[in-house]
Design a protein around this motif. Structure first.
Motif, mmCIF file in Angstrom:
data_model
loop_
_atom_site.group_PDB
_atom_site.id
_atom_site.type_symbol
_atom_site.label_atom_id
_atom_site.label_comp_id
_atom_site.label_asym_id
_atom_site.label_seq_id
_atom_site.Cartn_x
_atom_site.Cartn_y
_atom_site.Cartn_z
ATOM 1 N N GLY A 296 0.811 -1.211 0.000
ATOM 2 C CA GLY A 296 0.000 0.000 0.000
ATOM 3 C C GLY A 296 0.841 1.255 0.000
ATOM 4 N N SER A 297 2.075 1.170 0.528
ATOM 5 C CA SER A 297 2.911 2.373 0.567
ATOM 6 C C SER A 297 3.665 2.576 -0.739
ATOM 7 C CB SER A 297 3.937 2.275 1.691
ATOM 8 O OG SER A 297 3.315 2.049 2.899
ATOM 9 N N TRP A 298 3.846 1.500 -1.492
ATOM 10 C CA TRP A 298 4.650 1.597 -2.708
ATOM 11 C C TRP A 298 4.083 2.593 -3.717
ATOM 12 C CZ3 TRP A 298 9.428 0.525 -3.287
ATOM 13 C CH2 TRP A 298 9.969 0.458 -4.550
ATOM 14 N N PRO A 299 2.760 2.632 -3.991
ATOM 15 C CA PRO A 299 2.236 3.591 -4.971
ATOM 16 C C PRO A 299 2.466 5.044 -4.583
ATOM 17 C CG PRO A 299 0.629 1.926 -4.542
ATOM 18 C CD PRO A 299 1.684 1.741 -3.541
ATOM 19 N N LEU A 300 2.787 5.318 -3.336
ATOM 20 C CA LEU A 300 3.052 6.702 -2.948
ATOM 21 C C LEU A 300 4.249 7.258 -3.694
ATOM 22 C CD1 LEU A 300 2.629 6.899 0.909
ATOM 23 C CD2 LEU A 300 1.217 7.896 -0.819
ATOM 24 N N LEU A 301 5.169 6.386 -4.088
ATOM 25 C CA LEU A 301 6.354 6.846 -4.792
ATOM 26 C C LEU A 301 6.051 7.144 -6.248
ATOM 27 C CD1 LEU A 301 8.992 4.402 -3.378
ATOM 28 C CD2 LEU A 301 9.055 6.850 -3.199
ATOM 29 N N GLY A 302 4.963 6.589 -6.779
ATOM 30 C CA GLY A 302 4.667 6.734 -8.202
ATOM 31 C C GLY A 302 4.045 8.082 -8.529
ATOM 32 N N ARG A 303 3.459 8.139 -9.735
ATOM 33 C CA ARG A 303 2.952 9.415 -10.221
ATOM 34 C C ARG A 303 1.431 9.476 -10.269
ATOM 35 N NH1 ARG A 303 6.254 12.757 -12.122
ATOM 36 N NH2 ARG A 303 8.420 12.220 -12.420
ATOM 37 N N GLY A 304 0.762 8.617 -9.525
ATOM 38 C CA GLY A 304 -0.697 8.619 -9.554
ATOM 39 C C GLY A 304 -1.268 9.901 -8.964
ATOM 40 N N SER A 305 -2.584 10.057 -9.117
ATOM 41 C CA SER A 305 -3.212 11.258 -8.570
ATOM 42 C C SER A 305 -3.289 11.152 -7.051
ATOM 43 C CB SER A 305 -4.611 11.411 -9.153
ATOM 44 O OG SER A 305 -5.476 10.493 -8.552
ATOM 45 N N TYR A 306 -3.564 12.282 -6.432
ATOM 46 C CA TYR A 306 -3.573 12.324 -4.975
ATOM 47 C C TYR A 306 -4.623 11.393 -4.385
ATOM 48 C CZ TYR A 306 -4.088 14.366 -0.367
ATOM 49 O OH TYR A 306 -4.176 14.548 0.971
ATOM 50 N N LEU A 307 -5.815 11.397 -4.993
ATOM 51 C CA LEU A 307 -6.885 10.570 -4.430
ATOM 52 C C LEU A 307 -6.599 9.085 -4.606
ATOM 53 C CD1 LEU A 307 -9.975 12.677 -5.423
ATOM 54 C CD2 LEU A 307 -9.099 12.262 -3.169
ATOM 55 N N THR A 308 -5.976 8.715 -5.715
ATOM 56 C CA THR A 308 -5.601 7.309 -5.898
ATOM 57 C C THR A 308 -4.644 6.868 -4.810
ATOM 58 O OG1 THR A 308 -5.734 7.767 -8.242
ATOM 59 C CG2 THR A 308 -4.773 5.694 -7.604
ATOM 60 N N LYS A 309 -3.699 7.749 -4.480
ATOM 61 C CA LYS A 309 -2.762 7.410 -3.416
ATOM 62 C C LYS A 309 -3.472 7.279 -2.080
ATOM 63 C CE LYS A 309 1.188 9.355 -5.583
ATOM 64 N NZ LYS A 309 2.103 10.486 -5.631
ATOM 65 N N LEU A 310 -4.487 8.097 -1.867
ATOM 66 C CA LEU A 310 -5.242 7.958 -0.613
ATOM 67 C C LEU A 310 -5.944 6.606 -0.534
ATOM 68 C CD1 LEU A 310 -6.907 11.332 0.302
ATOM 69 C CD2 LEU A 310 -5.023 10.178 1.373
ATOM 70 N N HIS A 311 -6.435 6.110 -1.679
ATOM 71 C CA HIS A 311 -7.051 4.780 -1.671
ATOM 72 C C HIS A 311 -6.031 3.746 -1.196
ATOM 73 C CE1 HIS A 311 -10.904 5.507 -3.651
ATOM 74 N NE2 HIS A 311 -10.301 6.368 -4.424
ATOM 75 N N TYR A 312 -4.830 3.809 -1.769
ATOM 76 C CA TYR A 312 -3.822 2.820 -1.386
ATOM 77 C C TYR A 312 -3.393 2.999 0.068
ATOM 78 C CZ TYR A 312 -3.225 0.969 -6.017
ATOM 79 O OH TYR A 312 -3.447 0.327 -7.195
ATOM 80 N N LEU A 313 -3.327 4.248 0.510
ATOM 81 C CA LEU A 313 -2.945 4.506 1.899
ATOM 82 C C LEU A 313 -3.971 3.915 2.854
ATOM 83 C CD1 LEU A 313 -0.434 5.943 2.581
ATOM 84 C CD2 LEU A 313 -1.737 7.960 3.129
ATOM 85 N N GLY A 314 -5.249 3.945 2.442
ATOM 86 C CA GLY A 314 -6.277 3.319 3.270
ATOM 87 C C GLY A 314 -6.029 1.830 3.423
#
Lengths: 82, 106, 135
Positions: free
Chosen positions: B31-49
């Motif tokens: 779940g933390s790995w996509p934070l390094l990528g270039r996705g949108s902010y809300l997408t990263k929040l989904h993964y952070l959840g």
């Protein structure tokens, strides 16, 4: 158990890397909140490994009230940006 | 007979707890790995959840199986973790969207 | 009736926090949970509504794990959309119901609630979908 701790610290380091790299303040806020939760969990695991419940108590407190301050900051930031 | 059964049960609990802890760690890292990528902010929040709420809840369940002496506080930590983190994700998403919807006056 | 449920939830948190089933402790917890103010419009809430919302929130937990596994296995395929979800029953919603609904929507990894719209008649929801579903 120590392997588990190693992995957890690795995950926290990943978040800290994100905080250092990003310039957008919202990304930073999200990463900081995540670091807070994760450090609380690391505290709990360390307390189980050392069999010292006082550390775990601090971890529980961090988990239950630590996010409130970041929530307040998010609201403040919204007001500043508007 | 009974002690052997109890020992078997506790061994089972240890194995289940180790499995839950490992699964939680997998959720954390994935779940933390996509934070390094270039996705949108809300997408990263989904993964952070996924990583924070669900992964940490799995880890707390594993700790509960292993450390039954302090179950009330661990249960409280589980409850407050799930509720706080979920609502926190909502607050972060809503606040960032509100800032974007009302652009600052020139 | 719904006040009773809320006070019981508060007592549960107090007992977990203190971990002490002593008589005096229970009395103190009861006094604190009665003294804290209740959310607005909770009196007009029927217990059936409250139970339904609580059960839906609890049922969202296993669903959230299923969706998390699905999302982690299909990493590269997603794309995000915004849509409205009319969830609320008629009438002005109680803040407890709104809280539980937002909790239920945000807990599942595919959706995040972004706030109320239309004067409180629907939620704005951010939704992840796979690209193959959109085609």
């Amino acid at each position: 158990m120590s392997g588990l701790l190693f992995g957890m610290v690795l995950a926290v380091l990943l978040e800290i890397l994100v905080v250092c790299r990003r310039t957008d303040v919202w990304h930073r806020l999200a990463a900081f909140a995540s670091v807070s939760t994760k450090v609380g969990m690391v505290m709990l695991v360390v307390s189980v490994v050392r069999d010292d419940w006082m550390v775990g108590l601090v971890g529980v407190i961090v988990l239950s009230v630590g996010n409130g301050s970041v929530m307040l900051l998010a609201n403040l930031l919204q007001g500043v940006e508007r | 007979m009974i002690p052997a059964l109890a020992a078997g049960f506790s061994g089972l609990a240890q194995i289940a707890s180790a499995l839950l802890l490992l699964l939680g760690l997998v959720f954390w890292i994935a779940g933390s790995w996509p934070l390094l990528g270039r996705g949108s902010y809300l997408t990263k929040l989904h993964y952070l959840g996924i990583s924070d709420t669900l992964g940490s809840a799995l880890m707390l369940l594993g700790l509960l199986l292993r450390f039954q002496r302090e179950w009330p506080l661990l249960l409280l930590a589980l409850l407050s973790l799930v509720v706080w983190n979920t609502i926190f994700g909502y607050v972060l998403a809503a606040c960032s969207q509100a800032a974007r919807r009302f652009p600052p006056a020139p | 009736m719904s006040r009773l449920i809320l006070i019981a939830l508060r007592m549960l948190i107090w007992l977990l926090l203190t971990a002490d089933p002593d008589e005096l402790n229970v009395v103190i917890g009861l006094a604190v949970s009665l003294a804290l103010p209740l959310p607005r419009r909770v009196r007009s809430l029927t217990p059936a509504q409250l139970w339904r919302a609580l059960a839906a929130s609890l049922a969202a937990v296993p669903q959230a794990y299923g969706e998390a596994v699905q999302l982690l296995l299909h990493r590269k395929l997603e794309e995000s959309v915004l849509h409205d979800e009319p969830v609320l029953p008629s009438g002005r919603p109680s803040s407890v119901l709104v809280f539980l609904d937002v909790f239920r929507i945000t807990l599942t990894p595919f959706t995040i609630a972004l706030g109320l719209d239309d004067g409180g008649r629907s939620y704005r929801v951010h939704h992840l979908v796979f690209e193959e579903d959109r085609r």
